[in-house]
Design a protein around this motif. Structure first.
Motif, short mmCIF file in Angstrom:
data_model
loop_
_atom_site.label_atom_id
_atom_site.label_comp_id
_atom_site.label_asym_id
_atom_site.label_seq_id
_atom_site.Cartn_x
_atom_site.Cartn_y
_atom_site.Cartn_z
N UNK A 293 40.85 42.97 40.23
CA UNK A 293 39.73 43.75 39.70
C UNK A 293 38.46 42.90 39.60
N UNK A 294 38.60 41.65 39.18
CA UNK A 294 37.43 40.78 39.06
C UNK A 294 36.84 40.44 40.42
N UNK A 295 37.70 40.23 41.40
CA UNK A 295 37.18 39.80 42.70
C UNK A 295 36.41 40.91 43.42
N UNK A 296 36.64 42.16 43.05
CA UNK A 296 35.84 43.22 43.65
C UNK A 296 34.37 43.08 43.25
N UNK A 297 34.15 42.51 42.06
CA UNK A 297 32.79 42.25 41.61
C UNK A 297 32.21 41.04 42.33
N UNK A 298 33.03 40.03 42.52
CA UNK A 298 32.56 38.80 43.18
C UNK A 298 32.49 38.93 44.70
N UNK A 299 33.29 39.85 45.25
CA UNK A 299 33.39 40.02 46.70
C UNK A 299 33.84 38.73 47.38
N UNK A 300 34.86 38.12 46.79
CA UNK A 300 35.43 36.88 47.32
C UNK A 300 36.91 37.08 47.62
N UNK A 301 37.42 36.33 48.57
CA UNK A 301 38.83 36.40 48.95
C UNK A 301 39.69 35.70 47.91
N UNK A 302 40.90 36.24 47.67
CA UNK A 302 41.80 35.65 46.69
C UNK A 302 42.14 34.21 47.05
N UNK A 303 42.40 33.95 48.33
CA UNK A 303 42.74 32.60 48.75
C UNK A 303 41.63 31.61 48.43
N UNK A 304 40.39 32.02 48.69
CA UNK A 304 39.25 31.15 48.39
C UNK A 304 39.13 30.92 46.89
N UNK A 305 39.30 31.98 46.11
CA UNK A 305 39.19 31.85 44.65
C UNK A 305 40.25 30.92 44.09
N UNK A 306 41.50 31.08 44.55
CA UNK A 306 42.58 30.23 44.04
C UNK A 306 42.36 28.78 44.47
#
Length: 450
Positions: A293-306
């Motif tokens: 849900x948070x990444x939809x706001x950031x528009x970032x990939x999960x892999x990149x975020x982790x």
């Protein structure tokens, strides 16, 4: 060869996999994957886009057939949600989503029946989205038109082959089943305002119930967690706890009998039916739905975020991921950062690290309580989030246990194994589980410590 198609629908995506049950190592081939999400109806309620889901399933099956013949089809989805059929077998309306807010007053029903009495009857963790609470507030006009209720796995089976069946693991999460007898509880059905005749006879998985384009449709463990536990791999001799990862983290153990003791009730454990008998004694922890849900706001990939979160060295806030404010907020990023005492514009890497740490802490706390009920030697981590090494490392750190990483597509594998039993390709579920392998991270393994 025995090749099956496993339809595995999670609350955020539909996956269709081919699995060769005679291959030396059982590895699902994902042939189709598409995201989906509930949408608001005219009255503001969250409902699933059933046409989109069934279209995705059919497209996935067609892609399976393009790769060669298949010997069976099986379906698993998330639990508790359901569809209502009219007298002609047609779906009356798109199914409600378990995240719809209409059950927010569920505690009044619990108080009316009695929390202890309810737990001793159905053995389930109190959750506002349990089917019993959804039915109690379901639109009466829709209920009056309904002749049959089907939980979503069996609703998809009905869509494919016309069968109307109620599978044990789907029924077992409803809150309407007497856990001591395995049959519908008249008292609980009355509380929900439903005639048990609408629910049909409860039947076990592991049987063929129809055909789709000449391909047998097998009844598998409809609840995706039941399928995932079936597909997690073998348990070691001393016993293994499990954590099914994804939208939710479901931490528990497999048991032969339900535990409805006062100890289990006070700790809000649930007794869910297992794939081919027995129970899964577990507790739900809010999982990576928070990050999605948070990444939809950031528009970032999960892999990149982790990846960025793994490099964070600063201490991050730990929050209660099961806090009511995080259940279904309109703006998850605001809800989470507020609870964590962070600014909304905090670096996404730090927020992600906080989410991973918080999920791991809460899951480890549940596992510590599981061990009081039944000691175990290691923890099997499986499902989509099992590929996140940061999560593996933090869980190992907080539990001080060896972590065995099972398959990411465990639900599809468990689905396929039960199909194998249904069509005679496997003698037992355990025979298939023995062929599933994974990675082991010892409790003192420093390689994955961030």
């Amino acid at each position: 060869m025995a090749i099956v198609a496993a339809i595995d629908c999670g609350a955020t995506s539909v996956r269709v996999c081919r699995v060769d049950l005679e291959a030396p190592s059982l590895v699902p081939e994902v042939v189709h994957r598409v995201a989906h999400t509930p949408r608001r109806d005219a009255a503001g309620h969250l409902r699933w886009d059933w046409t989109a889901i069934t279209s995705a399933v059919e497209l996935g099956l067609e892609r399976c057939l393009e790769l060669g013949p298949i010997d069976s089809i099986g379906v698993d989805t998330w639990a508790v949600d359901y569809g209502l059929l009219d007298g002609d077998g047609h779906l009356i309306a798109d199914p409600f989503s378990y995240r719809d807010e209409r059950t927010s007053g569920y505690r009044a029903l619990v108080d009316e029946f009695g929390a202890t009495r309810m737990y001793e009857s159905n053995g389930l963790q109190l959750q506002p989205f349990n089917t019993i609470f959804q039915l109690a507030v379901h639109d009466r006009a829709e209920m009056e038109r309904a002749e049959r209720l089907l939980w979503l796995p069996e609703l998809l089976v009905h869509h494919l082959c016309g069968a109307t069946v109620t599978e044990r693991t789907s029924a077992g999460c409803s809150g309407l089943v007497d856990v001591s007898t395995g049959a519908w509880s008249r008292e609980l059905c009355d509380l929900a305002g439903i005639d048990s005749r609408m629910l049909g006879e409860i039947v076990p998985a592991g049987r063929v119930v129809g055909e789709w384009r000449g391909v047998p449709v097998s009844l598998v463990a409809g609840h995706d967690t039941a399928s995932a536990v079936a597909g997690m791999g073998p348990s070691i001799s001393g016993g293994s706890a499990f954590v099914a990862t994804g939208t939710w983290m479901l931490a528990g153990i497999e048991r032969d009998a339900a535990d409805t003791s006062s100890w289990a009730r006070r700790r809000n454990f649930t007794n869910e039916a297992a794939a081919l008998g027995g129970f899964r004694f577990l507790r739900n922890v809010t999982g990576f739905w928070l990050l999605e849900q948070c990444r939809t706001e950031w528009r970032l990939d999960v892999g990149e975020l982790v990846g960025r979160a793994t490099a964070v060295e600063a201490k991050v806030p730990i929050v209660d991921v099961d806090d009511e404010s995080l259940r279904s907020p309109d703006d998850m990023l605001t809800a989470y950062t507020t609870l964590a005492g962070l600014r909304r514009d905090t670096d996404p890497a730090l927020v992600t690290r906080s989410i991973v740490e918080s999920v791991a802490v809460r899951t480890a706390d549940v596992l510590a309580e599981v061990e009081v009920a039944q000691p175990f030697d290691d923890v099997v981590l499986f499902g989509g989030a099992a590929r996140i090494e940061l999560l593996v490392a933090r869980l190992r750190n907080f539990t001080r246990r060896a972590i065995r990483v099972g398959p990411a597509e465990a639900a599809a594998l468990g689905n396929a194994l039960v199909q194998g039993v249904a069509i005679g390709a496997l003698s037992t579920l355990d025979a298939g589980r023995e062929r599933i392998t994974g990675s082991v991270y010892p409790k003192n393994d420093r390689r994955t410590a961030p």
